[in-house]
Every structure is written in structure tokens, then in C-alpha cells.
Design a protein around this motif. Structure first.
Motif, PDB file in Angstrom:
ATOM      1  N   THR A 118       0.836  -1.196   0.000  1.00 37.87           N
ATOM      2  CA  THR A 118       0.000   0.000   0.000  1.00 37.87           C
ATOM      3  C   THR A 118       0.872   1.248   0.000  1.00 37.87           C
ATOM      4  N   ALA A 119       1.970   1.194   0.745  1.00 36.42           N
ATOM      5  CA  ALA A 119       2.894   2.330   0.815  1.00 36.42           C
ATOM      6  C   ALA A 119       3.487   2.643  -0.561  1.00 36.42           C
ATOM      7  N   VAL A 120       3.895   1.619  -1.285  1.00 32.47           N
ATOM      8  CA  VAL A 120       4.460   1.811  -2.622  1.00 32.47           C
ATOM      9  C   VAL A 120       3.417   2.404  -3.564  1.00 32.47           C
ATOM     10  N   LEU A 121       2.190   1.909  -3.484  1.00 32.28           N
ATOM     11  CA  LEU A 121       1.117   2.428  -4.337  1.00 32.28           C
ATOM     12  C   LEU A 121       0.796   3.881  -4.000  1.00 32.28           C
ATOM     13  N   LEU A 122       0.901   4.229  -2.714  1.00 35.18           N
ATOM     14  CA  LEU A 122       0.674   5.613  -2.305  1.00 35.18           C
ATOM     15  C   LEU A 122       1.771   6.509  -2.877  1.00 35.18           C
ATOM     16  N   MET A 123       3.013   6.051  -2.810  1.00 38.77           N
ATOM     17  CA  MET A 123       4.129   6.836  -3.334  1.00 38.77           C
ATOM     18  C   MET A 123       3.986   7.030  -4.841  1.00 38.77           C
ATOM     19  N   LYS A 124       3.577   5.982  -5.518  1.00 42.20           N
ATOM     20  CA  LYS A 124       3.379   6.059  -6.973  1.00 42.20           C
ATOM     21  C   LYS A 124       2.260   7.040  -7.305  1.00 42.20           C
ATOM     22  N   THR A 125       1.187   6.979  -6.537  1.00 43.95           N
ATOM     23  CA  THR A 125       0.064   7.902  -6.727  1.00 43.95           C
ATOM     24  C   THR A 125       0.500   9.340  -6.477  1.00 43.95           C
ATOM     25  N   ALA A 126       1.284   9.544  -5.422  1.00 40.43           N
ATOM     26  CA  ALA A 126       1.752  10.885  -5.082  1.00 40.43           C
ATOM     27  C   ALA A 126       2.564  11.481  -6.225  1.00 40.43           C
ATOM     28  N   ALA A 127       3.431  10.657  -6.824  1.00 39.63           N
ATOM     29  CA  ALA A 127       4.259  11.132  -7.934  1.00 39.63           C
ATOM     30  C   ALA A 127       3.414  11.478  -9.157  1.00 39.63           C
ATOM     31  N   THR A 301      10.951   5.076  -8.766  1.00 44.86           N
ATOM     32  CA  THR A 301      12.299   5.512  -9.127  1.00 44.86           C
ATOM     33  C   THR A 301      13.192   5.388  -7.887  1.00 44.86           C
ATOM     34  N   PRO A 302      14.511   5.353  -8.052  1.00 43.41           N
ATOM     35  CA  PRO A 302      15.409   5.299  -6.884  1.00 43.41           C
ATOM     36  C   PRO A 302      15.153   6.440  -5.897  1.00 43.41           C
ATOM     37  N   ARG A 303      14.896   7.625  -6.409  1.00 46.58           N
ATOM     38  CA  ARG A 303      14.641   8.764  -5.526  1.00 46.58           C
ATOM     39  C   ARG A 303      13.346   8.573  -4.737  1.00 46.58           C
ATOM     40  N   GLN A 304      12.320   8.080  -5.398  1.00 49.41           N
ATOM     41  CA  GLN A 304      11.045   7.831  -4.720  1.00 49.41           C
ATOM     42  C   GLN A 304      11.191   6.717  -3.685  1.00 49.41           C
ATOM     43  N   THR A 305      11.966   5.688  -4.031  1.00 49.67           N
ATOM     44  CA  THR A 305      12.195   4.585  -3.100  1.00 49.67           C
ATOM     45  C   THR A 305      12.902   5.077  -1.847  1.00 49.67           C
ATOM     46  N   ALA A 306      13.935   5.894  -2.031  1.00 45.43           N
ATOM     47  CA  ALA A 306      14.676   6.446  -0.888  1.00 45.43           C
ATOM     48  C   ALA A 306      13.753   7.289  -0.005  1.00 45.43           C
ATOM     49  N   ALA A 307      12.894   8.071  -0.624  1.00 42.59           N
ATOM     50  CA  ALA A 307      11.965   8.911   0.138  1.00 42.59           C
ATOM     51  C   ALA A 307      10.968   8.063   0.916  1.00 42.59           C
TER      52      ALA A 307
END
Length: 395
Positions: A118-127, A301-307
Motif C-alpha cells: 500500500t505504501a508503494v502504491l501511495l508513493m506512486k500515486t503521489a508522484a 524511481t530510486p529517488r522515490q524509493t529512498a523517500a
């Protein structure tokens, strides 16, 4: 002049031929001397379905065998080293009534580990929708009192100050359950910034994913995780009937009678209220491949993953569905052990494991007869994770 041009062209062709020849020779040498690493970097999906044992006779196998025996383990154990499945074995029944034994193809309810997805999907949505993890929760839920005091990162790190989540106790669709949840949520300002584990944080995140993408959480999950990763043994509770042939039943555990197999009975409402937090079934292989995709930035992306895996100002050890090994396990301070611990438990299912920061090494213990009394979390997986990495006999 024509001869000069012809000579230059001939030289260019010769240089091109030499470059291609050198590349071919280098490729052959690479395959010859490091072929093992090349072959195991992206193992085929089918390899994670099998029961294998490539650690036979090693210290890791001896320690693992003793642990399993001491704890009367029932379920499936998966070990991955250098991106290669080195051990996968099932123990006991997945479903005693059907005569289904635990194995690499069996699916289990992974419970709270779903939160990492869910966290990954939220980050993807945010981007995609142009907001950040520092966006106030009030942007999405203005009706929640105090939502302006916390951010999405507070939800991701369980530092939102939300005190509890009340069970709905009756079947409900997503819209009904989200409305019920939003109406019941209470934020304690004095607890903001403190780690306090409450699944409701991720229910709210799932609601944001749905609203921003104008589709169900389940459909967005399928489009962005299941299909891109080619997962074959991953599905939500709505599709349980289609996967009965590979689906484990959760059982009560009795240390005096470890093979008694008394089933847990989960009500429909129990699944409904796990939106974004714990109503997903997966095989160990699918779970590993999903977590590896997160670690290697295959979806973000690597930057999104780090965040995503940063605590930000919260300083929480809970990072978007996983725990930092180096922060939570003091005895594993070496750089070689850097990675994340994950744990999910409910209705007789208990999944515990660890994955390295680069996704290359992992340990997964998934039980469908959870021995909660044995306190398996950390004490079962961490010794094997350390030994797996230290054991030079294994790849």
C-alpha cells in the motif's frame, strides 16, 4: 579522393567489427567465469514455485532444522541468497481436510505485510498526482479533526497520533467502510510523532489511492504490482474461491498437539475491514519477488524509493510497512546486514522475514498454524538471516 574515403570507410568497418568481436569475447568470458551470477540475477518465476534444498550440510541448514523442530513449525520456509532460491520447503498441512501440503505453491494471508505494498502504491500515486509525503492529511480528509497537524508520512510511519481502530463488525463495501473509518478516527495531538501501530493509518492511505486514481484499491494494485511483476499466486479475499487448490487454511496452534489442526473461522467483515492493510494472499515466492522489486526500484524511481523508506522528521523505526533491521536489531550493525524486517499476523497466519537493502538476500517464514506463544518474531528469522549472509558455503 574516392580511394581515401573508401580507405576511411574500410577502417571504420574494421573498428566496428573489432568492437563487436571484443564485446562477444567479453560476453563469453563473463558467462564462463561469472555465469552463476548472470544466471541467478533474474531467476525465472517458476523457480520460486519449487521445493529445493541447496544448503544441504551447511551450518545454516543445521540451525534451521533445529529451530523448526523446537518450534513445531508448520508452513513454508524460503531462503534466497544472491537473488537465487537456495532453500524452500513446506512443513505440515496447508489444508488438512483437502489433503493439501505446504509447499512453494501454497498461498497464505500475509496480513500486515500488505501495508508495505500500500505504501508503494501511495508513493506512486503521489508522484503521478503531484503531491508529496509531507502533504497534510487534511487535504484528503478535511472532516477529520486534527488532520491538518499530520502528514502522509505520519500515516506511513505510524506516528499520526491515531489511537485506535474500531471494528465495523458487519460486511461492508469499500465506500461504506471508509466512511465508517473516517467518522470514527480520533487523533491525539499529544501522541503525534510517537510510534503507535494502528492499521487504520493504512486504511486512510488506501482511501487516498482510490480517490486520486478513480478506481478501486484492488484494481490499482493489480495494474501496478501483480501484472507488471507477473505474479501468479497473489490475490485478494474476493477471489479466494478461484485459488482453493493452493490456498492455506489458518489453524489454531496447540503446543501439546501441534498437528491438531483446529481451523480459524474468519468472518467476511474481518476481510472487509482490512482494506489496504491485510486481506491479500501470496505465495512465499511472489512475496519475495514483490519486496525485491521494491528494494531495487523496479516500480518506483530510486529517488522515490529512498523517500518512501525514510523516517523523515518522525524518526520512526517503522518505515512504510517494514522495519529497519539496523535500527531494530542491535546485534546486526554490520553493513552486510542492512535491510528490512517484515511481519504480518492474523487468523492463524504468521509471516516473518527479512530482506537485504539490495533485495538479493531474504528469509521468509510463513506459518498457517501460528505459534504465537513461542514469540517467533525476530527470534525465528533473524538468526537464520544472519547465518545465511555469513555462510560462505552457499553461493
Amino acid at each position: 579522393m574516392k580511394q581515401l574515403l573508401s580507405s576511411r570507410e574500410s577502417k571504420r568497418n574494421l573498428i566496428r567489427a573489432l568492437i563487436i568481436l571484443i564485446a562477444l569475447i567479453s560476453g563469453i568470458q563473463l558467462a564462463t567465469f561469472s555465469g552463476r551470477a548472470m544466471n541467478i540475477y533474474q531467476p525465472p518465476l517458476e523457480s520460486f514455485d519449487q521445493n529445493v534444498n541447496y544448503i544441504q550440510g551447511t551450518k545454516t541448514e543445521k540451525e534451521l532444522t533445529q529451530l523448526m523442530k523446537n518450534r513445531h513449525f508448520i508452513g513454508t520456509v524460503t531462503l534466497v541468497k544472491n537473488n537465487h532460491l537456495v532453500y524452500q520447503q513446506g512443513f505440515g498441512y496447508a489444508n488438512q481436510t483437502q489433503g493439501l501440503m505446504n509447499s512453494g505453491k501454497v498461498t497464505y494471508q500475509i496480513a500486515s505485510i500488505q501495508k508495505s505494498m500500500t505504501a508503494v502504491l501511495l508513493m506512486k500515486t503521489a508522484a503521478e498526482k503531484h503531491f508529496s509525503l509531507d502533504t497534510p492529511v487534511s487535504k484528503f480528509y478535511p472532516q477529520i479533526q486534527g488532520a491538518n497537524l499530520i502528514t502522509l508520512r505520519n500515516l506511513l510511519t505510524m506516528t499520526s497520533g491515531i489511537a485506535d481502530q474500531r471494528s465495523i463488525k458487519k460486511p461492508a463495501n469499500d465506500r461504506q467502510f471508509l466512511q465508517y473509518t473516517v467518522n470514527k478516527v480520533k487523533i491525539n495531538p499529544q501522541m503525534i510523532g510517537q510510534l503507535h501501530y494502528q492499521p487504520v493509518n493504512f486504511v486512510l492511505l488506501a482511501g487516498i489511492i482510490q480517490r486520486e486514481n478513480q478506481m478501486s484499491y484492488y484494481k490499482y494494485f493489480e495494474q501496478n504490482i501483480i501484472k507488471p511483476l507477473g505474479l501468479r499466486y497473489s490475490y485478494f479475499y474476493q477471489n479466494m474461491n478461484k485459488y482453493r487448490a493452493v490456498q492455506a487454511q489458518g489453524y489454531h496452534f496447540n503446543p501439546q498437539k501441534p498437528t491438531a489442526y483446529v481451523p480459524f473461522k474468519e468472518k467476511r467483515a474481518g476481510y472487509d475491514e482490512q482494506l489496504g492493510t491485510g486481506n491479500l494472499y501470496m505465495s512465499n515466492g511472489d512475496l519475495y519477488q514483490t519486496l525485491r522489486a521494491f528494494m531495487t526500484s523496479s516500480i518506483l524511481t530510486p529517488r522515490q524509493t529512498a523517500a518512501l523508506y525514510s523516517p523523515g522528521k518522525t524518526r520512526s523505526t517503522y518505515l512504510s510497512g517494514v522495519y529497519s533491521i539496523r535500527q531494530t536489531v542491535p546485534q546486526l550493525l554490520g553493513q552486510q546486514y542492512s535491510g528490512y524486517h517484515f511481519h504480518g499476523t492474523e487468523f492463524g497466519f504468521d509471516t516473518i522475514g527479512d530482506i537485504s537493502k539490495n533485495g538479493a538476500d531474504a528469509v521468509i517464514f510463513t506459518s498457517n498454524a501460528a505459534n504465537y506463544g513461542a514469540n517467533n518474531n525476530y527470534s525465528l528469522d533473524i538468526p537464520i538471516y544472519k547465518q545465511l549472509i555469513d555462510d560462505s558455503q552457499i553461493f
